[in-house]
Design a protein around this motif. Structure first.
Motif, PDB file in Angstrom:
ATOM      1  N   GLY A  31       0.822  -1.197   0.000  1.00  0.00           N
ATOM      2  CA  GLY A  31       0.000   0.000   0.000  1.00  0.00           C
ATOM      3  C   GLY A  31       0.851   1.239   0.000  1.00  0.00           C
ATOM      4  O   GLY A  31       2.071   1.190  -0.078  1.00  0.00           O
ATOM      5  N   GLY A  32       0.203   2.413   0.081  1.00  0.00           N
ATOM      6  CA  GLY A  32       0.926   3.668   0.089  1.00  0.00           C
ATOM      7  C   GLY A  32       0.820   4.398  -1.236  1.00  0.00           C
ATOM      8  O   GLY A  32       0.123   3.975  -2.164  1.00  0.00           O
ATOM      9  N   LYS A  33       1.542   5.503  -1.326  1.00  0.00           N
ATOM     10  CA  LYS A  33       1.514   6.348  -2.511  1.00  0.00           C
ATOM     11  C   LYS A  33       2.813   6.185  -3.297  1.00  0.00           C
ATOM     12  O   LYS A  33       3.870   5.919  -2.735  1.00  0.00           O
ATOM     13  CB  LYS A  33       1.327   7.812  -2.112  1.00  0.00           C
ATOM     14  N   ASP A  34       2.718   6.381  -4.615  1.00  0.00           N
ATOM     15  CA  ASP A  34       3.872   6.288  -5.499  1.00  0.00           C
ATOM     16  C   ASP A  34       4.154   7.648  -6.131  1.00  0.00           C
ATOM     17  O   ASP A  34       3.227   8.399  -6.452  1.00  0.00           O
ATOM     18  CB  ASP A  34       3.646   5.265  -6.614  1.00  0.00           C
ATOM     19  N   LEU A  35       5.431   7.942  -6.308  1.00  0.00           N
ATOM     20  CA  LEU A  35       5.869   9.127  -7.043  1.00  0.00           C
ATOM     21  C   LEU A  35       6.368   8.665  -8.398  1.00  0.00           C
ATOM     22  O   LEU A  35       7.219   7.786  -8.491  1.00  0.00           O
ATOM     23  CB  LEU A  35       6.978   9.861  -6.287  1.00  0.00           C
ATOM     24  N   MET A  36       5.809   9.266  -9.462  1.00  0.00           N
ATOM     25  CA  MET A  36       6.130   8.821 -10.808  1.00  0.00           C
ATOM     26  C   MET A  36       6.642   9.984 -11.639  1.00  0.00           C
ATOM     27  O   MET A  36       6.224  11.136 -11.465  1.00  0.00           O
ATOM     28  CB  MET A  36       4.904   8.197 -11.483  1.00  0.00           C
ATOM     29  N   ILE A  37       7.554   9.689 -12.548  1.00  0.00           N
ATOM     30  CA  ILE A  37       8.082  10.668 -13.498  1.00  0.00           C
ATOM     31  C   ILE A  37       7.876  10.122 -14.900  1.00  0.00           C
ATOM     32  O   ILE A  37       8.128   8.936 -15.164  1.00  0.00           O
ATOM     33  CB  ILE A  37       9.581  10.944 -13.258  1.00  0.00           C
ATOM     34  N   MET A  38       7.439  10.987 -15.813  1.00  0.00           N
ATOM     35  CA  MET A  38       7.274  10.575 -17.202  1.00  0.00           C
ATOM     36  C   MET A  38       8.036  11.552 -18.093  1.00  0.00           C
ATOM     37  O   MET A  38       7.713  12.736 -18.172  1.00  0.00           O
ATOM     38  CB  MET A  38       5.794  10.554 -17.597  1.00  0.00           C
ATOM     39  N   ARG A  39       9.071  11.049 -18.738  1.00  0.00           N
ATOM     40  CA  ARG A  39       9.801  11.845 -19.714  1.00  0.00           C
ATOM     41  C   ARG A  39       8.999  11.908 -21.005  1.00  0.00           C
ATOM     42  O   ARG A  39       8.196  11.025 -21.307  1.00  0.00           O
ATOM     43  CB  ARG A  39      11.174  11.244 -19.978  1.00  0.00           C
ATOM     44  N   GLU A  40       9.237  12.953 -21.779  1.00  0.00           N
ATOM     45  CA  GLU A  40       8.499  13.130 -23.026  1.00  0.00           C
ATOM     46  C   GLU A  40       8.722  11.938 -23.954  1.00  0.00           C
ATOM     47  O   GLU A  40       9.856  11.536 -24.219  1.00  0.00           O
ATOM     48  CB  GLU A  40       8.936  14.420 -23.720  1.00  0.00           C
ATOM     49  N   GLY A  41       7.619  11.359 -24.404  1.00  0.00           N
ATOM     50  CA  GLY A  41       7.691  10.242 -25.330  1.00  0.00           C
ATOM     51  C   GLY A  41       7.959   8.903 -24.687  1.00  0.00           C
ATOM     52  O   GLY A  41       8.122   7.900 -25.403  1.00  0.00           O
ATOM     53  N   GLU A  42       7.990   8.846 -23.330  1.00  0.00           N
ATOM     54  CA  GLU A  42       8.274   7.586 -22.649  1.00  0.00           C
ATOM     55  C   GLU A  42       7.124   7.227 -21.709  1.00  0.00           C
ATOM     56  O   GLU A  42       6.239   8.035 -21.448  1.00  0.00           O
ATOM     57  CB  GLU A  42       9.581   7.692 -21.857  1.00  0.00           C
TER      58      GLU A  42
END
Length: 317
Positions: free
Chosen positions: A1-12
């Motif tokens: 459980g818990g929260k996730d931190l996500m990063i999305m690079r352009e085009g990925e």
């Protein structure tokens, strides 16, 4: 459980950089856009585009974070805490870590610099540090909860004697919408306030007769020790009189994962905000952008979204 931190690079595809967090704040990015800092539980986590988030600074067990962490300039991060001694909300500044450095010895509480302490029963609502001067600004909600003071204090390297705390404006209706402050690139302070005229102190006010206020966006040019601060309105649509429309969205709250309020770009030269006419005819609000590099051009630019009418809130600019 818990929260996730996500990063999305352009085009990925999105990538998880922090998983299973117990209490995760929004990420605050460095001015150059390469690194970020987040609050997770009692720790500050530091990460970047090319590296995962790692624990960097830990609070003592009797303290907890309040509000959002702010990466104000390349070498200054601001955060607020409650608890500890004295048991009041306090604003601190800290230097960010060196990305390539050794983090085996995490920063102790001695690495932080105290900037401001709220009064007993008070709280802190918004804060920022000047990108060019040894000056910080904080919104201090008074113990009576109705009023808040916009206070300028010395920056991370300023001595207490050089810049004593000084109230430059008073918000007279905190319950209507929370006041918000941030520095612009030219040194002015951008503020969303229910401005109580030229009132410069909350002491001695009769709460049975609250002060008259004007709601809206304002810029504040802070003077020297003995000068006069210059407070000017920031207008949206030219056909709307300043104070006749809301620059807040009551349709979004922390439960939606969205931080309501205006948003500055990384150069601190443009602001995006939501505006809604104070009328019973509609609850729809609109997005507007002001370019502060065009000081002599009136009004703002309306953003025409594809979603049509409804409730909007700016997230990133």
């Amino acid at each position: 459980g818990g929260k996730d931190l996500m990063i999305m690079r352009e085009g990925e595809f999105p990538q998880v950089v922090l998983s299973g967090a117990t209490s995760l704040s929004s990420a605050s990015w460095s001015p150059d856009g390469r690194y970020y800092v987040v609050q997770n539980g009692k720790s500050l986590f530091f990460g970047g585009i090319s590296c995962h988030a790692r624990s960097w600074f830990n609070l003592p067990t009797d303290e907890k974070f309040e509000g959002q962490v702010v990466w104000a300039r390349e070498d200054v991060i601001l955060f607020a805490i409650s608890g500890g001694a004295p048991n009041r909300t306090r604003l601190y500044a800290i230097r960010p870590p060196t990305p390539s450095g050794d983090w085996s010895d995490k920063h102790s509480i001695g690495g932080r610099v105290l900037l401001f302490t709220a009064e007993h029963g008070g709280s802190l609502l918004s804060w920022d540090h000047s990108p060019t001067e040894q000056l910080a600004v904080v919104v201090h909600r008074c113990a009576n909860a109705m009023l808040a003071e916009v206070v300028v204090v010395g920056g991370v390297d300023a001595s207490p004697e050089s810049v004593p705390p000084r109230t430059i404006a008073v918000d007279g209706r905190v319950e209507y919408c929370k006041p918000q402050v941030a520095f612009l690139a030219d040194g002015r302070i951008l503020a969303r306030l229910n401005l109580a005229g030229d009132l410069k102190t909350s002491s001695g006010l009769d709460m049975a007769n609250p002060p008259h206020v004007i709601h809206g966006l304002w810029t504040i040019r802070v003077s020297g020790k003995h000068g006069q601060d210059l407070i000017e309105p920031v207008s949206a649509c030219e056909s709307w009189a300043h104070g006749s429309y809301d620059v807040c969205s009551g349709s979004y709250g922390s439960g939606h994962g969205v931080k309501e309020g205006f948003v500055l770009d990384h150069e601190r030269k443009h602001v995006a905000f939501t505006a809604r006419a104070q009328t019973a005819e509609t609850l729809a609000d609109e997005l507007w952008i002001v370019d502060f590099t065009k000081a002599h051009e009136a009004g703002a630019v309306k953003v025409h979204g594809t979603s049509g009418k409804g409730c909007h809130v700016p997230i990133f600019l």
